[in-house]
Design a protein around this motif. Structure first.
Motif, PDB file in Angstrom:
ATOM      1  N   HIS A  21     -14.276 -29.876  66.671  1.00 36.27           N
ATOM      2  CA  HIS A  21     -14.181 -30.667  65.445  1.00 36.27           C
ATOM      3  C   HIS A  21     -12.904 -30.297  64.705  1.00 36.27           C
ATOM      4  CE1 HIS A  21     -16.294 -26.953  64.209  1.00 36.27           C
ATOM      5  NE2 HIS A  21     -15.665 -27.103  63.054  1.00 36.27           N
ATOM      6  N   SER A  22     -12.450 -31.203  63.866  1.00 34.35           N
ATOM      7  CA  SER A  22     -11.246 -30.947  63.074  1.00 34.35           C
ATOM      8  C   SER A  22     -11.325 -31.724  61.765  1.00 34.35           C
ATOM      9  CB  SER A  22      -9.979 -31.340  63.853  1.00 34.35           C
ATOM     10  OG  SER A  22      -9.963 -32.736  64.115  1.00 34.35           O
ATOM     11  N   LEU A  75       5.316 -33.492  56.733  1.00 33.10           N
ATOM     12  CA  LEU A  75       4.558 -32.886  57.817  1.00 33.10           C
ATOM     13  C   LEU A  75       3.743 -33.971  58.494  1.00 33.10           C
ATOM     14  CD1 LEU A  75       3.259 -29.692  55.968  1.00 33.10           C
ATOM     15  CD2 LEU A  75       5.292 -29.920  57.412  1.00 33.10           C
ATOM     16  N   THR A  76       3.547 -33.862  59.800  1.00 31.92           N
ATOM     17  CA  THR A  76       2.778 -34.841  60.561  1.00 31.92           C
ATOM     18  C   THR A  76       1.511 -34.182  61.094  1.00 31.92           C
ATOM     19  OG1 THR A  76       4.804 -35.972  61.230  1.00 31.92           O
ATOM     20  CG2 THR A  76       2.823 -36.452  62.494  1.00 31.92           C
ATOM     21  N   ASP A  77       0.360 -34.804  60.837  1.00 32.35           N
ATOM     22  CA  ASP A  77      -0.894 -34.250  61.342  1.00 32.35           C
ATOM     23  C   ASP A  77      -1.152 -34.731  62.763  1.00 32.35           C
ATOM     24  OD1 ASP A  77      -2.296 -36.800  61.299  1.00 32.35           O
ATOM     25  OD2 ASP A  77      -2.497 -36.567  59.136  1.00 32.35           O
ATOM     26  N   LEU A  98      -3.716 -28.290  55.321  1.00 35.40           N
ATOM     27  CA  LEU A  98      -3.537 -29.682  55.715  1.00 35.40           C
ATOM     28  C   LEU A  98      -4.527 -30.065  56.806  1.00 35.40           C
ATOM     29  CD1 LEU A  98      -2.087 -32.420  55.889  1.00 35.40           C
ATOM     30  CD2 LEU A  98      -0.408 -31.328  57.397  1.00 35.40           C
ATOM     31  N   GLU A  99      -4.619 -29.254  57.852  1.00 35.87           N
ATOM     32  CA  GLU A  99      -5.502 -29.580  58.979  1.00 35.87           C
ATOM     33  C   GLU A  99      -6.082 -28.299  59.563  1.00 35.87           C
ATOM     34  OE1 GLU A  99      -5.508 -32.195  63.149  1.00 35.87           O
ATOM     35  OE2 GLU A  99      -3.711 -32.097  61.894  1.00 35.87           O
ATOM     36  N   TRP A 127     -10.708 -36.295  56.080  1.00 37.37           N
ATOM     37  CA  TRP A 127     -10.973 -37.026  57.327  1.00 37.37           C
ATOM     38  C   TRP A 127     -11.439 -36.013  58.366  1.00 37.37           C
ATOM     39  CZ3 TRP A 127      -9.239 -36.902  62.354  1.00 37.37           C
ATOM     40  CH2 TRP A 127      -9.364 -38.063  63.120  1.00 37.37           C
ATOM     41  N   SER A 128     -12.676 -36.168  58.839  1.00 37.80           N
ATOM     42  CA  SER A 128     -13.250 -35.198  59.773  1.00 37.80           C
ATOM     43  C   SER A 128     -13.747 -35.886  61.030  1.00 37.80           C
ATOM     44  CB  SER A 128     -14.413 -34.441  59.118  1.00 37.80           C
ATOM     45  OG  SER A 128     -14.000 -33.767  57.948  1.00 37.80           O
ATOM     46  N   ARG A 129     -13.550 -35.225  62.169  1.00 34.85           N
ATOM     47  CA  ARG A 129     -14.062 -35.756  63.422  1.00 34.85           C
ATOM     48  C   ARG A 129     -14.873 -34.679  64.138  1.00 34.85           C
ATOM     49  NH1 ARG A 129      -9.252 -35.723  68.007  1.00 34.85           N
ATOM     50  NH2 ARG A 129      -8.373 -33.685  67.468  1.00 34.85           N
ATOM     51  N   GLN A 130     -15.931 -35.131  64.813  1.00 34.55           N
ATOM     52  CA  GLN A 130     -16.801 -34.247  65.583  1.00 34.55           C
ATOM     53  C   GLN A 130     -16.918 -34.806  66.997  1.00 34.55           C
ATOM     54  OE1 GLN A 130     -18.734 -31.258  64.943  1.00 34.55           O
ATOM     55  NE2 GLN A 130     -18.806 -31.492  67.173  1.00 34.55           N
TER      56      GLN A 130
END
Length: 200
Positions: free
Chosen positions: A45-46, A12-14, A31-32, A79-82
């Motif tokens: 955010h993810s 699987l590709t994120d 996964l995401e 791994w998180s981004r805002q």
């Protein structure tokens, strides 16, 4: 699922280009996840989570089917981004947490976290945190196992902490993308500031 026919690996590709093998043991794991600002709005955010599948602690042979195994599954990298939009353009604050575990199946602490390294991407010393955990000897007569003996958190990660969390993680990842590969994939598409990714 990966290797259902004993030959084909399914990946699987994120959203960041990282690849993750779709192992049977990961069924039901996220996964995401992505949150948006309203219906049809931009990403707020993810989070992408990579997992480590522990060695089997029990196996049952099945006729005409793959062996049925008992495995523990734990998150090895988060791994998180805002999104940051206060300056009129969208930049990203990215936080990553790497965790290593006791991997020896005969240990009483098997599957428990030992070192956790939290940092920005790219890493900035001011935001690094390293947590090490040790466990008390088991009391089998009282059925007490996995009790925390000490938990130490350092504001600045040492080289040994980073190696323990990330180096061991590289061995545990089941063909999952490493932090370095995620970083390189993003570096190729963004200009980097110490805390943010600015669209280039």
């Amino acid at each position: 699922m990966s290797d259902d026919n004993n030959t084909t690996q399914v990946n699987l590709t994120d959203s960041q280009g990282g690849t993750h093998e779709d192992l049977n043991q990961l069924a039901g794991q996220t996964l995401e996840s992505t949150s948006y600002l309203g219906n049809g709005g931009p990403v707020d955010h993810s989070t992408i989570t990579s997992y480590w599948v522990f060695p089997a602690t029990a196996t049952r042979t099945r006729s005409g089917l793959p062996d049925l195994t008992a495995n523990t599954v734990q998150p090895v990298e988060t791994w998180s981004r805002q999104a940051l939009t206060d300056n009129g353009t969208t930049t990203w604050r990215i936080i990553e947490t790497d965790t290593s575990y006791d991997a020896t199946t005969t240990d009483s602490d098997f599957g428990l976290p030992t070192v956790q390294y939290s940092h920005t991407v790219p890493a900035a010393a001011a935001y690094e945190r390293c947590t090490t955990t040790t466990y008390a000897a088991p009391n089998t007569s009282a059925n007490l196992v996995g009790l925390v003996a000490s938990c130490e958190q350092r504001r600045v990660a040492t080289a040994s902490c980073v190696e323990a969390a990330q180096g061991v993680r590289r061995l545990h990842l089941y063909k999952l993308v490493t932090a370095e590969l995620i970083g390189e994939a993003i570096y190729n598409n963004y200009a980097i500031t110490p805390m943010n990714f600015d669209p280039g």
